[in-house]
Enzyme design. Structure first.
Site, mmCIF file in Angstrom:
data_model
loop_
_atom_site.group_PDB
_atom_site.id
_atom_site.type_symbol
_atom_site.label_atom_id
_atom_site.label_comp_id
_atom_site.label_asym_id
_atom_site.label_seq_id
_atom_site.Cartn_x
_atom_site.Cartn_y
_atom_site.Cartn_z
ATOM 1 N N GLY A 108 -53.261 -89.982 72.399
ATOM 2 C CA GLY A 108 -52.840 -91.238 73.032
ATOM 3 C C GLY A 108 -53.406 -91.363 74.439
ATOM 4 O O GLY A 108 -53.559 -90.364 75.130
ATOM 5 N N GLN A 155 -45.798 -99.821 78.980
ATOM 6 C CA GLN A 155 -45.651 -98.591 79.777
ATOM 7 C C GLN A 155 -46.937 -97.772 79.823
ATOM 8 O O GLN A 155 -47.142 -96.963 80.714
ATOM 9 C CB GLN A 155 -44.545 -97.709 79.176
ATOM 10 C CG GLN A 155 -43.182 -98.343 79.261
ATOM 11 C CD GLN A 155 -42.213 -97.740 78.252
ATOM 12 O OE1 GLN A 155 -41.492 -96.821 78.569
ATOM 13 N NE2 GLN A 155 -42.197 -98.257 77.027
ATOM 14 N N ASP A 166 -45.634 -89.196 78.765
ATOM 15 C CA ASP A 166 -44.308 -88.668 78.426
ATOM 16 C C ASP A 166 -43.833 -87.529 79.319
ATOM 17 O O ASP A 166 -42.654 -87.212 79.322
ATOM 18 C CB ASP A 166 -44.296 -88.181 76.969
ATOM 19 C CG ASP A 166 -44.664 -89.271 75.997
ATOM 20 O OD1 ASP A 166 -44.445 -90.444 76.321
ATOM 21 O OD2 ASP A 166 -45.186 -88.958 74.906
HETATM 22 P P1 ATP Z 1 -50.547 -87.245 72.101
HETATM 23 O O1 ATP Z 1 -49.641 -86.453 73.021
HETATM 24 O O2 ATP Z 1 -50.893 -88.567 72.621
HETATM 25 O O3 ATP Z 1 -50.053 -87.279 70.672
HETATM 26 P P2 ATP Z 1 -52.263 -85.195 71.217
HETATM 27 O O4 ATP Z 1 -53.493 -84.598 71.779
HETATM 28 O O5 ATP Z 1 -51.086 -84.271 71.046
HETATM 29 O O6 ATP Z 1 -51.922 -86.442 72.114
HETATM 30 P P3 ATP Z 1 -52.738 -85.312 68.365
HETATM 31 O O7 ATP Z 1 -52.824 -86.479 67.449
HETATM 32 O O8 ATP Z 1 -51.742 -84.256 68.076
HETATM 33 O O9 ATP Z 1 -52.579 -85.915 69.825
HETATM 34 O O10 ATP Z 1 -54.178 -84.606 68.408
HETATM 35 C C1 ATP Z 1 -55.347 -85.354 68.704
HETATM 36 C C2 ATP Z 1 -56.473 -84.842 67.858
HETATM 37 O O11 ATP Z 1 -56.696 -83.445 68.153
HETATM 38 C C3 ATP Z 1 -56.205 -84.854 66.351
HETATM 39 O O12 ATP Z 1 -56.469 -86.124 65.788
HETATM 40 C C4 ATP Z 1 -57.194 -83.823 65.849
HETATM 41 O O13 ATP Z 1 -58.488 -84.347 65.769
HETATM 42 C C5 ATP Z 1 -57.157 -82.784 66.975
HETATM 43 N N1 ATP Z 1 -56.210 -81.721 66.620
HETATM 44 C C6 ATP Z 1 -54.879 -81.694 66.836
HETATM 45 N N2 ATP Z 1 -54.326 -80.563 66.350
HETATM 46 C C7 ATP Z 1 -55.333 -79.859 65.803
HETATM 47 C C8 ATP Z 1 -55.437 -78.607 65.118
HETATM 48 N N3 ATP Z 1 -54.358 -77.842 64.919
HETATM 49 N N4 ATP Z 1 -56.647 -78.216 64.683
HETATM 50 C C9 ATP Z 1 -57.732 -78.972 64.895
HETATM 51 N N5 ATP Z 1 -57.716 -80.161 65.529
HETATM 52 C C10 ATP Z 1 -56.545 -80.606 65.969
#
Ligand code: ATP
Length: 363
Positions: A11, A286, A152
């Protein structure tokens, strides 16, 4: 002549552009060849135009812009080894072995996995004759540094994530605006704010705006919350207050683990107090708009520090995230933070479950 790439993933949040700008400019200053990777991991897997060389001017006039000018995405391909193999090849072909990932815990977990797999990915690319053994030798270590971009403030290891301060500004501007009209008509407003499983925005926004009642996931209210809520609101009115503000975090829930929504709260107020109660869901407002001064400066400091950390990394150093500790930008082991963040989420889920079992008398 080190190759460094920066990308935003997951995000978006306000301040990401300031972080991108600082990474790029510090890297140019230190003599690196710098690239943007557009659309997060998807761009790394797809390669082609998604990986573009950046220059000093390409990050001009972005410090004040919200969102991320290089795009962000969630990418299923990168979760598979085949996707990561493609991504590794795209980086090797451009000589990129330094990555700044700006995202949440998922993006940082993915980056850590990529780093751990790097040598086996390169072995496979040599075996397939996609890269040469010279390339394998030259680019045999991948360095990564993480920056946490999230409104967040839900990441362990840093006092503030990039975007949180701006989101708080959006929230208090909205509550202030609503308060003036609520005052005129003696209304009660129930405001739903973002934060997923974290109540930081609701709590701090509520404190800053004198909210009368706040629901957050970390502290589920007792079962008699409707009574407590109504007596609190009634008490405020009898003390001469012309309006009430109730904040509900999007992840709010009761002790049995059932969500508490703005509608649930309105229903209680309608039925018991007969106030003129309205709901406002702030939603993506937000996450939008220009970053605050705090987020711009925070992101600049973190971005510059990320590039410095990459340049100082050795083959044995562990990946780090750049965190805010007091007023210092510091380097903290990436996986330690990710694991702590995931442990907190797990502990909260377990506590909810234990509370629910206790309430149902089945312990
Ligand atoms: P937000 O806090 O906004 O959700 P985030 O980085 O936690 O951000 P995620 O959707 O969990 O968002 O992860 C973003 C991208 O990172 C995923 O779409 C995927 O491509 C990659 N990713 C997340 N977890 C893994 C994993 N365990 N192994 C490989 N790639 C991953």
């Amino acid at each position: 002549d080190k190759g460094l790439a920066v990308f935003t993933s997951g995000g978006d949040s306000q301040g990401m552009n300031a972080a991108v700008r600082a990474c790029v400019r510090m890297a140019i200053y230190l003599g690196c060849k710098v690239y943007f990777i557009r659309e997060g991991y998807q761009g790394m897997v797809d390669g082609g135009d998604c990986i573009q060389e950046a220059n000093w001017a390409s990050v001009s006039s972005i410090i004040h812009r919200g969102g991320t000018i290089i795009g962000s995405a969630r990418c299923q391909d990168f979760r598979e080894r085949q996707g990561r193999l493609k991504a590794a090849n795209n980086l090797i072909q451009r000589g990129i072995t330094n990555l700044v990932v700006i995202g949440g815990d998922g993006s940082l977990t993915g980056a850590n996995l990529f780093r751990q797999e790097w040598s086996s990915l390169l072995d496979e690319l040599v075996k397939n004759k996609t890269i040469t053994t010279e390339q394998q030798e030259k680019f045999n270590v991948l360095h990564i540094v993480g920056l946490v971009g999230s409104i967040d403030n839900d990441f362990c290891g840093t006092d503030m994530t990039i975007g949180t301060d701006t989101a708080l500004h959006r929230i208090i501007e909205a509550i202030d605006a609503i308060s003036s009209t609520a005052y005129s008509h003696q209304r009660t407003f129930i405001m739903e704010v973002m934060g997923r499983h974290c109540g930081y925005l609701a709590l701090v926004g509520g404190l800053a705006c004198e909210a009368d009642f706040i629901f957050i996931p970390e502290m589920p209210p007792k079962v008699d919350w409707p009574d407590r809520l109504c007596s609190q609101l009634a008490q405020e009115r009898s003390a001469g207050q012309r309006l009430n503000i109730v904040i509900v975090a999007e992840g709010a829930m009761d002790r049995e683990g059932h969500p508490i929504t703005a509608e649930d709260v309105k229903k209680v107020i309608d039925e018991r107090l007969k106030h003129d109660a309205r709901i406002t869901v702030l939603g993506h407002v937000q996450r939008g708009g220009n970053p605050s001064a705090f987020d711009r400066i925070l992101a600049c400091r973190m971005g510059a520090e990320a590039t410095l950390a990459l340049m100082e990394a050795t083959k044995d150093s562990v990946p780090v995230v750049i965190s805010l500790d007091g007023n210092q930008a510091v380097r903290v082991p990436l996986m330690e933070c990710v694991e702590r963040t995931q442990a907190v989420a797990k502990a909260m889920a377990e506590k909810r479950w234990a509370d629910a079992v206790k309430l149902r008398g089945r312990s």
